[in-house]
Design a protein around this motif. Structure first.
Motif, PDB file in Angstrom:
ATOM      1  N   TRP A  12       0.833  -1.208   0.000  1.00  0.00           N
ATOM      2  CA  TRP A  12       0.000   0.000   0.000  1.00  0.00           C
ATOM      3  C   TRP A  12       0.867   1.258   0.000  1.00  0.00           C
ATOM      4  O   TRP A  12       0.473   2.294  -0.559  1.00  0.00           O
ATOM      5  N   GLU A  15       1.949   1.866  -3.524  1.00  0.00           N
ATOM      6  CA  GLU A  15       0.833   2.442  -4.275  1.00  0.00           C
ATOM      7  C   GLU A  15       0.757   3.951  -4.049  1.00  0.00           C
ATOM      8  O   GLU A  15       0.442   4.715  -4.973  1.00  0.00           O
ATOM      9  N   GLU A  18       3.323   5.664  -6.242  1.00  0.00           N
ATOM     10  CA  GLU A  18       2.894   5.712  -7.642  1.00  0.00           C
ATOM     11  C   GLU A  18       1.800   6.757  -7.839  1.00  0.00           C
ATOM     12  O   GLU A  18       1.748   7.427  -8.875  1.00  0.00           O
ATOM     13  N   HIS A 187      -3.518   9.863  -1.883  1.00  0.00           N
ATOM     14  CA  HIS A 187      -3.590   8.530  -1.279  1.00  0.00           C
ATOM     15  C   HIS A 187      -4.005   8.672   0.176  1.00  0.00           C
ATOM     16  O   HIS A 187      -3.519   9.553   0.891  1.00  0.00           O
TER      17      HIS A 187
END
Length: 674
Positions: A12, A15, A18, A187
């Motif tokens: 996570w 992620e 990114e 995020h």
């Protein structure tokens, strides 16, 4: 080129990197909303390494709110990147480094706001990281966001702030200063997410309700009556207590009442922070914990330096053989660093801190936290929890078990924190334990069956109950009263709590009337689904109802939204009801038209008195004619009383459905008995 070493990101976390990079082409800007203990520092360093792949000469500026956090970032850069100590500078906290002499600069926020924007002009390419970025939204510190940087990253467990635009409208994070300066949230990994993902250690949370002694209770009740009276006075003036911070900045009677309210509320808060039982109960909690496990590492939080010092001295005297250290902002930097180091390395078992440790400091060794006193901010409670819920990343260490103890004063506004958040949903159904303490030291604490207050459903929960659609007819609202408050008058004109005109009132006037049974009144718009909440009569008194839904968000009219009066039509040629497309002021006064005696123009006098404009033959003829023109225009348009204004150039005008409309031309105004 900046590179990372010595760690590997969880899936996570990768992620999140990114999401910040932004795919092909790369945005390389944005904010991470990540729970305390979620590894924000390592994720940020991984982002910096990705940016350096694109720009090998990249420099890094990390802005933090406290000196202790600055030193923590210095250590992390040295440990987890290829940068050597001379390449990592410090600005503030006793340091005066700059980007011309180092590859990475860690800067304390108050100093960075003053110096970093100028220093960064020639230190390009640059990546700006703002840790605990919600702090940078304060007016004093927001200049740091002007720092020139192609790569920008914000870090916070709770980035969103209660921020309004110049018209008083609430702003989403990506519209706020910090969100605009660093980029939107790209995020999220919340406390709830971390719990579900198994990211946190084993933990339990204990909530301790203590009592005020008799003298404190009498003083608390006295101040509370003052707070309630001032809140009633604000409401009688047409304003809600929730906007008291903004109301203080006005230059009128409302501001004076708001300031008195804030002063009384602050006195009450201070009394609760100083409650004598806090220290006694905190001491007993620690004694019981150390009796069960002598190796516990204890973090204690307080809101006031004086009370923290007293607690520190008391623990030193009464916990024989246990080392206790103190950390707060009034101590010398060297003393603060020594206290933190002693705790990290096990030389001190208990660390007493005032506020500063709530944000950012990484002390995974702590497995017992005691919040002796805290604000009613959910954000602060989550931050404090995060200090002891940090997991250990050493695979050889046994799985950590953490305990957090939150002390509040039962039967006071201290309990309101439990009405703001469902702690069982946030931290897990079985993780919370509630206790009530007696003033009698000989009596054991009593286990309570549930939280001292039950939070109302969230907007999302209510939306689900409504079948994800607005009701056709008003039904009672069971959820929290969130969102901005507005007012609509009897002619359908909507204004926000700052008095700004709403340009697109839509059908809200009819929704309010549907609930209240008469035109006009106050209402709220919920933030996520734009539901219209209106107070109306119910079986158990006045209750909130959901009356409908807006098709699109309200738009407040900005200042100078209309062109100036220069070049507008001759007001003597306008007819009553004509929309006004140019600016008109209220410099000629505010008045009301009432139906008594066939129609009168009323104005208010000091002391609550009123008088009526003269229309008799003995008054000046031109002023009588003005009054008669207003009355005639009003009778053409309305069958009820209205309010209106007179501009400095003699235009009488009114608002209908948030539209300025002409009423009559009245150069010179009216004649009055006084």
């Amino acid at each position: 080129m900046i590179r990372t070493r010595g760690f590997e990101l969880a899936p996570w976390q990768a992620e999140a990197v990114e999401a910040w990079v932004g795919g092909t082409g790369g945005a390389h800007r944005g904010t991470f909303e990540i729970v305390t203990g979620g590894g924000k520092t390592l994720i940020a360093l991984a982002c910096a390494a990705r940016a350096a792949e694109r720009d090998p000469e990249l420099r890094l500026a990390v802005v933090v709110p406290t000196e202790a956090l600055a030193r923590q970032w210095q250590a992390a850069l040295e440990r987890y990147t290829n940068l050597e100590r001379p390449e990592i500078g410090l600005l503030g906290a006793g340091g005066s480094a700059n980007l011309s002499r180092c590859r990475a600069l860690v800067a304390v926020l108050n100093t960075a706001a003053k110096q970093l924007p100028a220093a960064a002009q020639t230190a390009q390419p640059l990546m700006l990281v703002v840790d605990e970025c919600h702090r940078a939204g304060a007016r004093t510190f927001s200049r740091v966001l002007d720092t020139k940087a192609d790569y920008r990253l914000g870090l916070s467990a709770t980035p969103d702030r209660d921020e309004l635009d110049e018209s008083g409208q609430p702003l989403r994070y990506d519209e706020q200063l910090v969100g605009q300066g660093l980029g939107p949230v790209v995020h999220r990994f919340t406390l709830r997410d971390a719990r579900v993902a198994g990211w946190l250690p084993d933990y339990e949370i204990h909530h301790h309700g203590i009592q005020l002694i008799d003298e404190e209770r009498r003083e608390y009740d006295k101040i509370s009556r003052q707070v309630d009276d001032l809140a009633d006075e604000l409401r009688s003036l047409g304003f809600e207590v929730g906007r008291v911070q903004q109301l203080q900045r006005r230059g009128d009677e409302v501001a004076a009442v708001a300031r008195r309210y804030m002063a009384a509320a602050t006195r009450r808060k201070d009394l609760l922070y100083r409650a004598l039982e806090r220290g006694r109960v905190a001491h007993q909690i620690i004694e019981e914990a150390l009796r069960a496990d002598t190796a516990r590492r204890v973090l204690m939080f307080h809101e006031r330096v004086g009370e923290a010092k007293e607690l520190y001295e008391h623990l030193r005297q009464h916990l024989t053989g246990t080392s206790v250290v103190l950390e707060h902002s009034r101590l010398a930097a060297r003393t603060r660093v020594a206290a933190l180091d002693a705790f990290r390395h096990g030389q001190a078992q208990i660390l007493v801190s005032v506020k500063s440790l709530v944000e950012g400091i990484d002390v995974p060794e702590a497995d017992l936290g005691v919040s002796v006193a805290a604000t009613s901010s959910v954000r602060q409670r989550i931050q404090a929890l995060g200090r002891v819920l940090r997991r250990r990343f050493d695979g050889s260490a046994p799985r950590k078990h953490a305990d957090m103890h939150l002390i509040y004063v039962a039967g006071t506004v201290d309990e309101q924190i439990y009405a703001k958040e469902d702690w069982a949903d946030l931290t897990g159904e079985g993780a919370n334990h509630y206790w009530r303490w007696s003033l009698d030291p000989e009596k054991a604490k009593e286990r309570m069956p549930e939280s001292p207050a039950t939070p109302r459903p969230t907007e999302e929960q209510e939306w689900e109950r409504l079948g994800q659609r607005a009701p056709d007819t008003p039904i009672q609202w069971h959820g929290m009263l969130s969102g901005q408050e507005y007012s609509v008058d009897t002619l359908g004109t909507v204004t926000n709590s700052s008095g700004a005109l709403i340009r697109n009132p839509q059908h809200v006037a009819s929704l309010v009337e549907l609930v209240r049974g008469r035109p006009g009144g106050r209402f709220r718009i919920t933030p996520a689904h734009r539901l219209v909440l209106v107070w109306g009569d119910g079986l158990n008194g006045v209750l909130p109802y959901v009356a409908g839904q807006l098709l699109k968000p309200f738009e407040a009219e900005p200042r100078d939204a209309l062109p100036s009066d220069d070049g507008g039509p001759d007001p003597s040629t306008l007819t009553p009801g004509t929309p006004l497309r140019r600016q008109v002021d209220k410099n000629g006064g505010a008045f009301r038209l009432r139906q008594k005696r066939g129609g009168v123009i009323e104005r208010r006098l000091p002391g609550g008195l009123t008088e009526f404009a003269r229309t008799d033959e003995a008054a000046p003829a031109e002023l009588v004619a003005n009054a008669r023109r207003v009355l005639e225009g009003w009778r053409q348009l309305f069958d009820r009383g209205i309010g209106f204004f007179v501009s400095s150039d003699g235009q009488a005008w009114y608002l209908e459905a948030s539209q300025r409309r002409f009423l009559a031309y009245v150069p010179g105004g009216f004649s009055w008995p006084s």
